[in-house]
Design an enzyme around this catalytic site. Structure first.
Site, PDB file in Angstrom:
ATOM      1  N   GLU A  69      -2.921  -3.167  -4.128  1.00 28.87           N
ATOM      2  CA  GLU A  69      -3.847  -4.263  -3.839  1.00 28.87           C
ATOM      3  C   GLU A  69      -5.255  -3.962  -4.333  1.00 28.87           C
ATOM      4  O   GLU A  69      -5.956  -4.850  -4.824  1.00 28.87           O
ATOM      5  CB  GLU A  69      -3.853  -4.563  -2.335  1.00 28.87           C
ATOM      6  CG  GLU A  69      -2.599  -5.239  -1.817  1.00 28.87           C
ATOM      7  CD  GLU A  69      -1.412  -4.297  -1.695  1.00 28.87           C
ATOM      8  OE1 GLU A  69      -0.257  -4.765  -1.668  1.00 28.87           O
ATOM      9  OE2 GLU A  69      -1.650  -3.061  -1.617  1.00 28.87           O
ATOM     10  N   GLN A  91       0.364 -10.322  -1.507  1.00 25.08           N
ATOM     11  CA  GLN A  91       1.644 -10.877  -1.067  1.00 25.08           C
ATOM     12  C   GLN A  91       1.639 -11.339   0.385  1.00 25.08           C
ATOM     13  O   GLN A  91       2.243 -12.358   0.724  1.00 25.08           O
ATOM     14  CB  GLN A  91       2.741  -9.831  -1.281  1.00 25.08           C
ATOM     15  CG  GLN A  91       4.138 -10.404  -1.300  1.00 25.08           C
ATOM     16  CD  GLN A  91       5.132  -9.404  -1.819  1.00 25.08           C
ATOM     17  OE1 GLN A  91       5.497  -8.461  -1.108  1.00 25.08           O
ATOM     18  NE2 GLN A  91       5.574  -9.581  -3.058  1.00 25.08           N
ATOM     19  N   ALA A  93      -1.411 -11.468   3.774  1.00 26.76           N
ATOM     20  CA  ALA A  93      -2.805 -11.178   4.110  1.00 26.76           C
ATOM     21  C   ALA A  93      -2.951  -9.800   4.740  1.00 26.76           C
ATOM     22  O   ALA A  93      -3.988  -9.143   4.584  1.00 26.76           O
ATOM     23  CB  ALA A  93      -3.355 -12.250   5.051  1.00 26.76           C
ATOM     24  N   TYR A  95      -1.858  -7.159   3.797  1.00 23.37           N
ATOM     25  CA  TYR A  95      -1.926  -6.098   2.792  1.00 23.37           C
ATOM     26  C   TYR A  95      -3.288  -6.011   2.107  1.00 23.37           C
ATOM     27  O   TYR A  95      -3.447  -5.223   1.161  1.00 23.37           O
ATOM     28  CB  TYR A  95      -0.873  -6.337   1.706  1.00 23.37           C
ATOM     29  CG  TYR A  95       0.561  -6.322   2.173  1.00 23.37           C
ATOM     30  CD1 TYR A  95       0.926  -5.823   3.422  1.00 23.37           C
ATOM     31  CD2 TYR A  95       1.572  -6.809   1.348  1.00 23.37           C
ATOM     32  CE1 TYR A  95       2.249  -5.816   3.832  1.00 23.37           C
ATOM     33  CE2 TYR A  95       2.905  -6.804   1.755  1.00 23.37           C
ATOM     34  CZ  TYR A  95       3.233  -6.305   2.993  1.00 23.37           C
ATOM     35  OH  TYR A  95       4.546  -6.299   3.387  1.00 23.37           O
ATOM     36  N   HIS A 138       3.163  -8.458   8.588  1.00 20.18           N
ATOM     37  CA  HIS A 138       3.381  -9.648   7.769  1.00 20.18           C
ATOM     38  C   HIS A 138       2.922 -10.915   8.486  1.00 20.18           C
ATOM     39  O   HIS A 138       3.333 -12.015   8.116  1.00 20.18           O
ATOM     40  CB  HIS A 138       4.862  -9.816   7.413  1.00 20.18           C
ATOM     41  CG  HIS A 138       5.440  -8.678   6.638  1.00 20.18           C
ATOM     42  ND1 HIS A 138       5.831  -7.507   7.238  1.00 20.18           N
ATOM     43  CD2 HIS A 138       5.682  -8.528   5.311  1.00 20.18           C
ATOM     44  CE1 HIS A 138       6.306  -6.679   6.317  1.00 20.18           C
ATOM     45  NE2 HIS A 138       6.216  -7.279   5.143  1.00 20.18           N
TER      46      HIS A 138
END
Length: 346
Positions: A69, A91, A93, A95, A138
């Site tokens: 990231e 992919q 938020a 992360y 996630h």
């Protein structure tokens, strides 16, 4: 929310389709637009938001990146400084944390530290929020962290029309935009799929979305539901939760969909609260230092002498995201309705 060209053909779209359409329009319109991130190319993204774009525009315009990231955002900052308009996808938020230094220290400050010689016209797309049993890594809603950073714009749409118009406006903007996408709104209402609870109050999964180019202003809130008895300040998924609460209680609530968290449309907020005299703030993120705290402070500062009741906040819990109890963690219609009742009875 009128589009710029009323003659554009409109098509029913989900939020995923609307986001894909926005990127499609901008890739065709501006050769400086590039789209990249983990799995966004051949695979079309984990949620299929970019499906088909690489086949249409090639691997130099839509491409995959390593799982880094910090690298994704760092590359985007450099691209923006040299004249491209990158659309980078994180992919989930959750992360974004490895990219925090690039977002905060580089992207947000580039215009100011270079005295305007360079800008960072990049858009960082991030699926956010819970409701898909994605677990602690996630499902987070980190919007307040971004609104605290001077130099960033923070956007979160609630419906397909706004999603497309706001994404196009974000890509065209010369400042870095954090574009948060509520996952529960991607494909419409839940139907019990994968043992998820049935949620009958999601009644707006599709929107009539113009097929071509249009924008929605980044600094404007929308009056999602006009009302006279109390004002609801909310955004994303909670717009529909609040609508359900208003319907269940029969309270004539005016629901303000903020859409842009920063810059914030303070004029619309103040006008509504001064009209109704009551205010309820609703968001999915944790309560302490959540964006609702800022909203509450602003309403108190600008509307104190018009308030007829204390400002209510309905939020997630002050805990790490509870995987097994997520449907109790984020506000549902019952919790929001109880806040409406307290505001009316105060």
């Amino acid at each position: 929310m009128a589009d710029e060209n009323n003659n554009l053909k409109k098509t029913p779209m989900s939020m995923i389709q609307a986001l894909r359409s926005a990127m499609d329009v901008m890739l065709a319109r501006d050769s400086n637009v590039v789209v990249f991130g983990q799995d966004v190319g051949y695979f079309g993204g984990v949620f299929r938001c970019t499906e088909g774009l690489q086949a249409k525009y090639g691997t130099s315009r839509v491409f995959d990146t390593p799982i880094s990231e910090g690298g994704i955002v760092g590359v985007a900052v450099g691209m923006g400084a040299y004249g491209l308009r990158p659309v980078a996808e994180i992919q989930f938020a959750d992360y974004f944390y490895p990219a925090s230094d690039q977002i905060v220290s580089e992207a947000a400050r580039l215009r100011h530290r270079s005295a305007g010689d360079f800008t960072a016209p990049l858009t960082i797309r991030m699926p956010c929020g819970g409701g898909i049993y994605g677990g602690q890594t996630h499902s987070q809603s980190p919007e307040a962290l971004f609104t605290h950073v001077s130099g960033l714009r923070t956007v979160i749409p609630s419906n397909p029309y706004d999603a497309k118009g706001l994404l196009i406006a974000s890509i065209e903007n010369d400042d870095p935009v954090i574009f948060l996408e509520p996952k529960r709104l991607y494909n419409g209402p839940f139907d019990g799929h994968h043992d998820k609870p049935v949620v009958p109050w999601f009644r707006h999964p599709l929107g009539e979305v113009p097929e071509g180019y249009y924008t929605v202003p980044l600094e404007s809130a929308a009056v999602f539901r006009p009302g006279a008895q109390l004002t609801v300040l909310t955004y994303g998924t909670m717009v529909f939760v609040s609508e359900a609460a208003a319907s269940e209680t029969g309270i004539d609530a005016e629901i303000i969909d903020l859409r842009s968290l920063w810059p914030l449309d303070l004029d619309t907020i103040v006008a509504s609260v001064k009209k109704t005299g009551r205010c309820v703030v609703v968001h999915e993120a944790t309560r302490t230092s959540g964006f609702g705290a800022e909203l509450t402070a602003l309403v108190q500062e600008h509307c104190f002498y018009h308030l007829e009741a204390p400002i209510e906040r309905v939020t997630g819990w002050d805990t790490p995201y509870p995987h097994a109890q997520e449907w109790a963690y984020f506000p549902g219609p019952a919790r929001v309705a109880a806040a409406f009742q307290r505001a009316m009875e105060a």
